[in-house]
Design a protein around this motif. Structure first.
Motif, mmCIF file in Angstrom:
data_model
loop_
_atom_site.group_PDB
_atom_site.id
_atom_site.type_symbol
_atom_site.label_atom_id
_atom_site.label_comp_id
_atom_site.label_asym_id
_atom_site.label_seq_id
_atom_site.Cartn_x
_atom_site.Cartn_y
_atom_site.Cartn_z
ATOM 1 N N UNK A 157 -47.993 -4.235 -2.387
ATOM 2 C CA UNK A 157 -46.508 -4.261 -2.783
ATOM 3 C C UNK A 157 -46.386 -3.771 -4.239
ATOM 4 N N UNK A 158 -47.305 -3.989 -5.035
ATOM 5 C CA UNK A 158 -47.326 -3.533 -6.449
ATOM 6 C C UNK A 158 -47.436 -2.088 -6.524
ATOM 7 N N UNK A 159 -48.393 -1.573 -5.639
ATOM 8 C CA UNK A 159 -48.639 -0.052 -5.518
ATOM 9 C C UNK A 159 -47.485 0.692 -4.931
ATOM 10 N N UNK A 160 -46.935 0.029 -3.719
ATOM 11 C CA UNK A 160 -45.827 0.747 -3.405
ATOM 12 C C UNK A 160 -44.621 0.823 -4.238
ATOM 13 N N UNK A 161 -44.399 -0.299 -4.954
ATOM 14 C CA UNK A 161 -43.339 -0.125 -5.881
ATOM 15 C C UNK A 161 -43.630 0.722 -7.071
ATOM 16 N N UNK A 162 -44.945 1.009 -7.405
ATOM 17 C CA UNK A 162 -45.193 1.880 -8.470
ATOM 18 C C UNK A 162 -45.071 3.470 -7.866
ATOM 19 N N UNK A 163 -45.098 3.521 -6.727
ATOM 20 C CA UNK A 163 -44.670 4.860 -6.154
ATOM 21 C C UNK A 163 -43.378 5.121 -5.822
ATOM 22 N N UNK A 164 -42.394 4.053 -6.038
ATOM 23 C CA UNK A 164 -40.938 4.455 -5.689
ATOM 24 C C UNK A 164 -40.517 5.045 -6.743
ATOM 25 N N UNK A 165 -39.765 6.157 -6.583
ATOM 26 C CA UNK A 165 -39.058 7.108 -7.366
ATOM 27 C C UNK A 165 -38.042 6.522 -8.109
ATOM 28 N N UNK A 166 -37.227 5.522 -7.518
ATOM 29 C CA UNK A 166 -36.212 5.132 -8.110
ATOM 30 C C UNK A 166 -36.423 3.708 -8.683
ATOM 31 N N UNK A 167 -37.753 3.399 -9.005
ATOM 32 C CA UNK A 167 -37.967 2.082 -9.613
ATOM 33 C C UNK A 167 -37.742 0.737 -8.815
ATOM 34 N N UNK A 168 -37.488 0.775 -7.623
ATOM 35 C CA UNK A 168 -37.319 -0.471 -7.027
ATOM 36 C C UNK A 168 -38.641 -1.175 -6.922
ATOM 37 N N UNK A 169 -38.534 -2.629 -6.859
ATOM 38 C CA UNK A 169 -39.638 -3.385 -6.456
ATOM 39 C C UNK A 169 -39.513 -4.083 -5.317
ATOM 40 N N UNK A 170 -38.578 -5.029 -5.251
ATOM 41 C CA UNK A 170 -38.293 -5.848 -3.965
ATOM 42 C C UNK A 170 -37.788 -4.962 -2.617
ATOM 43 N N UNK A 171 -37.181 -3.899 -2.976
ATOM 44 C CA UNK A 171 -36.638 -3.133 -1.781
ATOM 45 C C UNK A 171 -37.089 -1.845 -2.158
ATOM 46 N N UNK A 172 -38.547 -1.564 -2.349
ATOM 47 C CA UNK A 172 -39.352 -0.519 -2.737
ATOM 48 C C UNK A 172 -39.223 0.548 -1.575
ATOM 49 N N UNK A 173 -39.085 1.740 -1.844
ATOM 50 C CA UNK A 173 -39.153 2.834 -0.382
ATOM 51 C C UNK A 173 -40.111 4.140 -1.103
#
Length: 147
Positions: free
Chosen positions: A103-119
């Motif tokens: 989850x932390x890795x995916x959030x770190x890769x989210x261009x828009x800085x989302x954490x809980x709703x990372x894409x």
């Protein structure tokens, strides 16, 4: 008339086509840059692209949410839950510690800085795949090889 703010329909369509072509070209150049940076072959990148698209479709079907599958730049994205499902489909067990790490890795890769709703978009997906392979995340290398 010249200087008028009115735009004819076909002129508008042509402008949209130019914009879309330029955006698509820029996206593909970015994919090629990331592919090279991560040392993936063209074939590997295309296989990952197919996996990415299949899981976007599956995520949409499972969630019933067709409205938020693109970034503000118009790129298709995969949700954090979609990434979790993809990893589990490989036969990898995601223990709580690994879930948090993923989850932390995916959030770190989210261009828009989302954490809980990372894409993540496709380039971020390639980076995630490289990280998973290089770190053998949750034994993914063994699971992928069928051992």
């Amino acid at each position: 008339p010249e200087g008028s703010p009115d735009v004819k329909f076909w002129a508008f369509v042509q402008l949209i086509r130019i914009f879309t072509t330029d955006r698509d070209k820029a996206e593909e150049e970015e994919v090629l840059r990331v592919q090279k940076e991560l040392n993936f072959s063209e074939g590997e990148t295309e296989e990952f692209r197919q996996v990415f698209r299949v899981w976007i479709k599956k995520s949409r079907e499972l969630s019933g949410d067709k409205s938020h599958s693109k970034t503000s730049a118009g790129q298709e994205t995969l949700t954090r839950d979609g990434v979790d499902r993809l990893v589990r489909s490989l036969g990898v067990s995601i223990a709580p510690y690994n879930k948090d790490l993923l989850d932390k890795k995916v959030a770190s890769l989210d261009d828009e800085g989302r954490t809980e709703t990372a894409r993540i978009n496709f380039c971020a997906f390639l980076k995630l795949m490289r990280w998973m392979l290089d770190t053998n995340f949750a034994g993914v290398n063994e699971a992928a090889s069928g051992k």
